[in-house]
Motif scaffolding. Structure first.
Motif, PDB file in Angstrom:
ATOM      1  N   ILE A 112       0.835  -1.205   0.000  1.00 35.37           N
ATOM      2  CA  ILE A 112       0.000   0.000   0.000  1.00 35.37           C
ATOM      3  C   ILE A 112       0.866   1.250   0.000  1.00 35.37           C
ATOM      4  O   ILE A 112       0.586   2.219  -0.721  1.00 35.37           O
ATOM      5  CB  ILE A 112      -0.956  -0.006   1.207  1.00 35.37           C
ATOM      6  CG1 ILE A 112      -1.923  -1.194   1.139  1.00 35.37           C
ATOM      7  CG2 ILE A 112      -1.755   1.302   1.266  1.00 35.37           C
ATOM      8  CD1 ILE A 112      -2.844  -1.320   2.334  1.00 35.37           C
ATOM      9  N   GLN A 113       1.935   1.256   0.785  1.00 35.24           N
ATOM     10  CA  GLN A 113       2.833   2.416   0.842  1.00 35.24           C
ATOM     11  C   GLN A 113       3.456   2.688  -0.519  1.00 35.24           C
ATOM     12  O   GLN A 113       3.543   3.846  -0.963  1.00 35.24           O
ATOM     13  CB  GLN A 113       3.922   2.184   1.886  1.00 35.24           C
ATOM     14  CG  GLN A 113       3.439   2.297   3.323  1.00 35.24           C
ATOM     15  CD  GLN A 113       4.517   1.957   4.329  1.00 35.24           C
ATOM     16  OE1 GLN A 113       5.446   1.198   4.033  1.00 35.24           O
ATOM     17  NE2 GLN A 113       4.396   2.493   5.535  1.00 35.24           N
ATOM     18  N   GLN A 114       3.885   1.646  -1.198  1.00 34.81           N
ATOM     19  CA  GLN A 114       4.517   1.812  -2.497  1.00 34.81           C
ATOM     20  C   GLN A 114       3.539   2.284  -3.567  1.00 34.81           C
ATOM     21  O   GLN A 114       3.926   2.959  -4.525  1.00 34.81           O
ATOM     22  CB  GLN A 114       5.174   0.499  -2.936  1.00 34.81           C
ATOM     23  CG  GLN A 114       6.409   0.134  -2.123  1.00 34.81           C
ATOM     24  CD  GLN A 114       6.989  -1.212  -2.512  1.00 34.81           C
ATOM     25  OE1 GLN A 114       6.360  -2.004  -3.213  1.00 34.81           O
ATOM     26  NE2 GLN A 114       8.209  -1.488  -2.064  1.00 34.81           N
ATOM     27  N   SER A 115       2.272   1.925  -3.388  1.00 37.47           N
ATOM     28  CA  SER A 115       1.265   2.344  -4.378  1.00 37.47           C
ATOM     29  C   SER A 115       0.981   3.834  -4.308  1.00 37.47           C
ATOM     30  O   SER A 115       0.562   4.441  -5.296  1.00 37.47           O
ATOM     31  CB  SER A 115      -0.033   1.563  -4.165  1.00 37.47           C
ATOM     32  OG  SER A 115      -0.723   2.016  -3.003  1.00 37.47           O
ATOM     33  N   GLY A 116       1.200   4.425  -3.110  1.00 41.48           N
ATOM     34  CA  GLY A 116       0.902   5.849  -2.942  1.00 41.48           C
ATOM     35  C   GLY A 116      -0.577   6.145  -2.875  1.00 41.48           C
ATOM     36  O   GLY A 116      -0.986   7.301  -2.930  1.00 41.48           O
ATOM     37  N   GLN A 117      -1.414   5.105  -2.756  1.00 38.32           N
ATOM     38  CA  GLN A 117      -2.861   5.277  -2.699  1.00 38.32           C
ATOM     39  C   GLN A 117      -3.352   5.197  -1.258  1.00 38.32           C
ATOM     40  O   GLN A 117      -2.746   4.521  -0.420  1.00 38.32           O
ATOM     41  CB  GLN A 117      -3.554   4.199  -3.533  1.00 38.32           C
ATOM     42  CG  GLN A 117      -3.147   4.181  -4.998  1.00 38.32           C
ATOM     43  CD  GLN A 117      -3.781   3.032  -5.750  1.00 38.32           C
ATOM     44  OE1 GLN A 117      -4.876   2.583  -5.420  1.00 38.32           O
ATOM     45  NE2 GLN A 117      -3.099   2.521  -6.753  1.00 38.32           N
ATOM     46  N   ARG A 118      -4.463   5.885  -1.000  1.00 37.06           N
ATOM     47  CA  ARG A 118      -5.048   5.832   0.336  1.00 37.06           C
ATOM     48  C   ARG A 118      -5.738   4.497   0.564  1.00 37.06           C
ATOM     49  O   ARG A 118      -5.698   3.955   1.668  1.00 37.06           O
ATOM     50  CB  ARG A 118      -6.057   6.980   0.503  1.00 37.06           C
ATOM     51  CG  ARG A 118      -6.545   7.164   1.946  1.00 37.06           C
ATOM     52  CD  ARG A 118      -7.519   8.319   2.043  1.00 37.06           C
ATOM     53  NE  ARG A 118      -8.763   8.028   1.351  1.00 37.06           N
ATOM     54  CZ  ARG A 118      -9.776   7.369   1.910  1.00 37.06           C
ATOM     55  NH1 ARG A 118      -9.683   6.921   3.145  1.00 37.06           N
ATOM     56  NH2 ARG A 118     -10.875   7.146   1.223  1.00 37.06           N
ATOM     57  N   LEU A 119      -6.378   3.980  -0.478  1.00 31.69           N
ATOM     58  CA  LEU A 119      -7.054   2.689  -0.411  1.00 31.69           C
ATOM     59  C   LEU A 119      -6.518   1.802  -1.519  1.00 31.69           C
ATOM     60  O   LEU A 119      -6.175   2.282  -2.601  1.00 31.69           O
ATOM     61  CB  LEU A 119      -8.567   2.855  -0.566  1.00 31.69           C
ATOM     62  CG  LEU A 119      -9.288   3.675   0.502  1.00 31.69           C
ATOM     63  CD1 LEU A 119     -10.729   3.929   0.083  1.00 31.69           C
ATOM     64  CD2 LEU A 119      -9.261   2.956   1.847  1.00 31.69           C
ATOM     65  N   MET A 120      -6.495   0.504  -1.263  1.00 32.36           N
ATOM     66  CA  MET A 120      -5.978  -0.421  -2.275  1.00 32.36           C
ATOM     67  C   MET A 120      -6.775  -1.714  -2.253  1.00 32.36           C
ATOM     68  O   MET A 120      -7.142  -2.214  -1.183  1.00 32.36           O
ATOM     69  CB  MET A 120      -4.497  -0.708  -2.007  1.00 32.36           C
ATOM     70  CG  MET A 120      -3.798  -1.462  -3.120  1.00 32.36           C
ATOM     71  SD  MET A 120      -2.014  -1.515  -2.869  1.00 32.36           S
ATOM     72  CE  MET A 120      -1.538  -2.447  -4.340  1.00 32.36           C
ATOM     73  N   ASP A 121      -7.072  -2.255  -3.428  1.00 32.96           N
ATOM     74  CA  ASP A 121      -7.766  -3.535  -3.547  1.00 32.96           C
ATOM     75  C   ASP A 121      -6.741  -4.664  -3.488  1.00 32.96           C
ATOM     76  O   ASP A 121      -5.837  -4.731  -4.322  1.00 32.96           O
ATOM     77  CB  ASP A 121      -8.538  -3.618  -4.864  1.00 32.96           C
ATOM     78  CG  ASP A 121      -9.642  -2.583  -4.952  1.00 32.96           C
ATOM     79  OD1 ASP A 121      -9.966  -1.987  -3.915  1.00 32.96           O
ATOM     80  OD2 ASP A 121     -10.162  -2.370  -6.066  1.00 32.96           O
ATOM     81  N   ILE A 122      -6.882  -5.536  -2.497  1.00 32.47           N
ATOM     82  CA  ILE A 122      -5.921  -6.617  -2.298  1.00 32.47           C
ATOM     83  C   ILE A 122      -6.652  -7.949  -2.267  1.00 32.47           C
ATOM     84  O   ILE A 122      -7.695  -8.083  -1.624  1.00 32.47           O
ATOM     85  CB  ILE A 122      -5.123  -6.417  -0.996  1.00 32.47           C
ATOM     86  CG1 ILE A 122      -4.369  -5.080  -1.042  1.00 32.47           C
ATOM     87  CG2 ILE A 122      -4.134  -7.565  -0.776  1.00 32.47           C
ATOM     88  CD1 ILE A 122      -3.611  -4.750   0.211  1.00 32.47           C
ATOM     89  N   SER A 123      -6.104  -8.924  -2.972  1.00 32.24           N
ATOM     90  CA  SER A 123      -6.727 -10.244  -3.084  1.00 32.24           C
ATOM     91  C   SER A 123      -6.201 -11.173  -1.995  1.00 32.24           C
ATOM     92  O   SER A 123      -4.996 -11.214  -1.724  1.00 32.24           O
ATOM     93  CB  SER A 123      -6.435 -10.834  -4.463  1.00 32.24           C
ATOM     94  OG  SER A 123      -7.015 -12.104  -4.602  1.00 32.24           O
TER      95      SER A 123
END
Length: 295
Positions: A60-71
């Protein structure tokens, strides 16, 4: 936390880094309280659990997004459930909210949410075994499945829609494309059972409604195919309109289903049909799908 999609063996959950950090704190408290029996009670070793949550935080940190879809797999979801069950029902944590950042009541509500996810996955697994999907002959026997059909000139698209027990915003769909060839030959393409957000299907309906309500000038202004729906589950495009010999309006519909994964992950190969569908049949299809989604 929000379920994005769910199947019998996999669930995609929208997470924030704060939510994952909460679970990491829960893990540390559980590890400290049950050092000897951790692996038996949680299902993984402390090292595996730490690596599991640390990798999610890093992603999530590397994505730079506040929310992330994770499987997550079926087994991984149980790690969430077992950890929450320990802090809610088994171990005592002094200054619960200060240490974890959530109250005991919030943790219990989150535990119930995770239990709903695992219960739903178990129900989907049971339904899958009961119906032997994707066997077309067994489809009508599937429990709690509704169907709606889009009848075209020469082919039929059937959507089998199953509402999930615990999530109002997600349904499972199974699609069958049947082609009317000759009396001696039948040809059909069956999709796999996939979960999809109700909002996406509502957009699909709205785009179909928008298209068939276009004025003549709006139809003429279209430079090419009109996109009704485009996803990894199915694709629908329309191309122009006309009048049948019975004086009924129709449009040419292109319907596509994915049939394989591309070797280099460029794009999935799709297979489908192109044929005429009357506005009358589109209206009937829209009404039946809308009824299933709103009941």
């Amino acid at each position: 936390m929000k379920v994005v999609s769910i199947t019998y063996n996999n669930v995609t959950i929208q997470l924030s880094i704060e939510e994952v950090e909460f679970f990491h704190k829960v893990l540390l408290e559980v590890q400290q309280a049950i050092q000897d029996g951790f692996t038996t009670r949680v299902g993984v070793s402390p090292r595996q659990a730490r690596g599991f949550f640390e990798s999610i935080i890093q992603e999530i940190q590397q994505s730079g997004q506040r929310l992330m879809d994770i499987s997550f797999s079926y087994q991984e979801v149980f790690v969430f459930q077992h950890l929450l069950s320990e802090v809610c029902n088994a171990i005592v944590i002094n200054n619960f909210q200060i240490k974890l950042g959530k109250s005991e009541q919030e943790a219990k509500e989150l535990l119930q949410w995770v239990c709903n996810v695992t219960n739903e996955m178990q129900a989907l697994q049971k339904a899958r075994k009961a119906s032997y999907m994707p066997s077309l002959s067994n489809l009508p026997k599937q429990e709690e499945a509704n169907k709606c059909c889009l009848e075209a000139d020469g082919y039929l698209i059937t959507f089998y829609i199953r509402k999930l027990l615990s999530f109002k915003n997600v349904v499972n769909i199974f699609i069958v494309l049947s082609i009317d060839t000759t009396q001696a030959l039948e040809f059909s393409i069956n999709s796999v059972s996939r979960s999809i957000e109700v909002e996406e299907l509502c957009d699909f309906i709205k785009n179909f409604e928008k298209y068939i309500e276009f004025t003549d000038s709006e139809f003429e202004a279209l430079a090419g195919p009109f996109q009704i729906f485009n996803s990894s589950i199915f694709q629908v495009h329309t191309l122009g309109k006309g009048i049948t010999s019975n004086n009924e309006k129709y449009t040419t519909v292109e319907f596509m289903l994915p049939v394989a994964n591309s070797r280099h992950s460029i794009m999935k190969p799709f297979m489908g049909v192109l044929g005429a569908v009357t506005f009358k049949n589109i209206y009937a299809f829209i009404l039946s799908m809308r009824k299933i989604l709103t009941e």
